[in-house]
Scaffold this motif. Structure first.
Motif: not given
Lengths: 487, 487
Positions: A435-454
């Motif tokens: 993100r700091n380098a200007g890439l708009l990719l998204e993190s996977y973790a926020p889409f998990w309810l509870g602890t992410p499995a991966e």
């Protein structure tokens, strides 16, 4: 003489050349004097003539100010005694802290685990998730249609809460042709994007405090809409066939609503198997529950025709089908729709009347025209070809620049890929650096309810052009190489 | 040979000249056969070549259908044994009644005691309530600005939930000049009309089940928004000074929100006195409560400058101020705003993100330009003069055509008058007859919570031209004369 003695009280620092007109300065001065107790109830004002002389302004100016104060109740007029200060309670001057103003507890349940998508066009669109190729949108054509639709400006009065009939008809035709199910135009409720559809459905279908079954990981926007409506999301795991209905039955037997994206699950990309779809439909019938089918990007399927919608298998009216134009036209258009059974049309009509009344008209007209004249079909076809090419470019660049521990599998559908990260990477760290380098990719973790499995990162490939994809991937490769876990 | 035996099962009534392409007819035929049990799991299909021969179509057509069924999981491919019917659960065929689909109980609390306003332009605008003079709207100018604002189509991506910054700035400037209070543009949350502002505020400020103090009689739209948000409206009577704060203290001491229209109470037209305003502000401070000030038509005040807003007396941040463009531009524009204290901006931002994400852009741009270039001020001034004239026409026509037992008093503000009816008239009866005669007046009773204290009809005078007002009043006079109570 008694009146005259009060004149000094009114010494006002009038500024003849200020932007605020003189009568207004006088009005504000007197008002302030009353509020702060410099003038007290019952005090008689000098004549307007005397005030004009004192303040070196015209009598007309003074009268204009006094009339307003009279109209608002700061002054009162008594026969033969002129104007007096009215009996106005003082405002308490206790210091008040604005920071103490808190929103409701139900509102405080809302939070966003990931920063929202950027608003101004970024330097590069790599790897914005869920954003179509905005550079390839036929702007000229859209402008021409807008101009044409704007010509008679005939819709000035309140319109139908459920949408412009032309657009309802155009969507009904489109769904029949592209999705193979027949609905009457009245069943298509036009919404302010799919977010609005989710929000309305949550309220119309469930009580506050009810549970809603959600794919885990799943779409953040849906979770926000459900929380806002007082629902309690229950995470349901996915296997290769998609949403695990048996898990839902076991762990949340009272659930009356399931939200799913069966054509192309967001964000994993899993297509729900036919067997699982039918199991889910059976569950809904037995449970007298509803299914919200979010078909947000069904147009982009590369190996076959779009998978038949769950809605087209349903004969019970328990599947409400949500579509959006954000992925096939552009997000700022704010148009989506929800297909509802006839018996619920009136409930949606009322929910919209109570919350937004109806949507603006021009965008609805232009979109209806765009569909009816065949531009929509042409655009979707072109974008489908383009996105397939862009996915190939992304995969090739990933193979070139990324290590084996961070690769994405090709997908037969959609606008993004999931880059799975092995244990020797830190998702958070990579996301922040990217993100700091200007890439708009998204993190996977926020889409998990509870602890992410991966661990993973979401890479959109529809919005960036080939150059942006290649450059972005080179940049991401460098970031991954220079950030081993724990570094 | 085993395979070949299954061919008769597939006898499909293909129609080469139908609108549905042949491959789709085949697809649907096989799908239907699987759903209804004519084909069973594990059954092996004949070769595509054999099917093509049997059905007299090209092999390519058959393959197109089979590929789709494979992709969706109806068929599965096993090495060396060709295609088989997959293990798809049957859909139960129990008859289902769509009529059994009920909305949630919380939704069922919503109801509309009066039919909503008409959507197509009516034959005559007499006496539509709350509708500005649409015939006098500067359409040409609006179209020109729309064309200009549409020129670069630069806002395709998601935009800020709280509104287009240009419009926030334009409204901040307008409020400072017209309402005399200074707010930063970020405090102005752009909404889909005032209905949206009410709906958002109810959720952000209160918990479900909380009470909200409302003027009685009062605005129906606010009542709907509050019910939709799970609040319980508490009716508070009005006296000559407006909202009775003492009544509220006595009868609903836990109330944390009051909704009022102090400049020009809807529908009675009462202006809240200064003393009462200050009492209400004190109540809010002591009670740590909020006030929603709906300033829906402050522009139309005929005897003085607009009355200072409650918001401009408040130093605690507890007054949230709602404005709308429906009464000064046109209702279908769907633009309004709510001014919130800085500490609540984020909460509104989040509430919008969760429910509608943001509003369409073009209307916001055009409205901002309309204000900034000074057209707005010109239009408001013209409409104010026009409405004052129209009110005079209405009063004169009422004196000419109506009996003494049904008269309206002149008003110093607004766009409608309240026609009070004596006991020898039946409001319901007159309203029904008038509606049947094409008059758009509104019944008074629905605006009351509980039993109405008096009878009346609401007559809007802004939308109809002079001819429509005179003709409408003549018609109303006839209806009243021929419908004595009990007739």
């Amino acid at each position: 003489m008694r009146q005259r003695s009060s004149i000094p009280i009114f010494a006002l620092a009038l500024q003849p050349n200020a932007a605020t007109p003189l009568f207004k300065q006088i009005d504000q001065g007197i008002r302030h004097a009353i509020h702060t107790g410099r003038l007290n109830p019952g005090q008689v004002l000098p004549s307007s003539r005397a005030l004009a002389t004192e303040w070196c302004v015209s009598r007309h100016t003074v009268l204009e100010a006094l009339d307003q104060l009279l109209a608002e109740g700061y002054l009162e007029s008594k026969p033969r005694s002129g104007l007096r200060v009215a009996n106005v309670p003082h405002l308490s001057r206790q210091p008040t802290s604005h920071a103490a103003l808190l929103p409701s507890q139900r509102h405080q349940k809302l939070h966003l685990p990931q920063e929202p998508r950027v608003y101004p066009p970024p330097h590069s669109w790599a790897f914005a998730v869920g954003v179509p190729a905005l550079d390839e949108f036929p702007k000229r054509l859209w402008q021409t249609l807008t101009k044409r639709c704007n010509r008679n400006l005939s819709h000035l009065h309140y319109q139908s809460p459920t949408g412009l009939p032309e657009l309802q008809r155009a969507i009904a035709g489109y769904l029949q042709q592209a999705r193979g199910f027949v609905v009457s135009p009245e069943q298509i409720i036009i919404t302010n994007g799919s977010q609005h559809a989710l929000s309305l459905a949550a309220h119309v279908l469930l009580e506050a405090g009810n549970t809603v079954g959600m794919e885990n990981p799943g779409y953040l926007g849906a979770r926000l809409a459900f929380l806002q409506s007082g629902l309690e999301p229950v995470p349901v795991p996915l296997d290769a066939d998609g949403f695990d209905v048996a898990h839902l039955r076991r762990h949340a037997p009272q659930t009356k609503l399931v939200y799913i994206s069966p054509s192309h699950q967001f964000p994993t990309g899993i297509t729900m198997s036919l067997a699982r779809r039918l199991t889910l439909l059976e569950w809904a019938k037995q449970q007298q529950a509803f299914i919200l089918e979010d078909d947000y990007d069904f147009e982009y399927r590369y190996n076959s025709k779009p998978i038949a919608a769950l809605r087209s298998l349903d004969d019970s009216g328990r599947v409400l089908y949500i579509g959006t134009f954000s992925k096939v036209l552009f997000p700022a258009l704010r148009l989506g729709y929800i297909v509802v059974p006839p018996s619920l049309i009136e409930a949606f009509w009322m929910a919209i009347l109570a919350t937004t009344r109806h949507l603006p008209i021009l965008e609805q007209k232009v979109t209806a025209t765009f569909i009816e004249e065949g531009h929509f079909a042409v655009h979707v076809r072109a974008m489908k070809n383009l996105y397939l090419e862009r996915q190939a470019v992304l995969l090739q660049a990933a193979e070139q620049h990324l290590p084996e521990t961070a690769q994405c599998a090709p997908s037969q559908a959609g606008m993004h890929l999931l880059l799975r990260l092995g244990q020797n990477h830190s998702e958070t760290q990579l996301h922040d650096h990217a993100r700091n380098a200007g890439l708009l990719l998204e993190s996977y973790a926020p889409f998990w309810l509870g602890t992410p499995a991966e661990q993973g990162l979401l890479l959109g490939y529809a919005a960036p052009n080939e150059k942006a994809i290649r450059e972005g991937m080179a940049s991401l490769g460098t970031i991954i190489a220079s950030n081993p876990r724990g570094a």
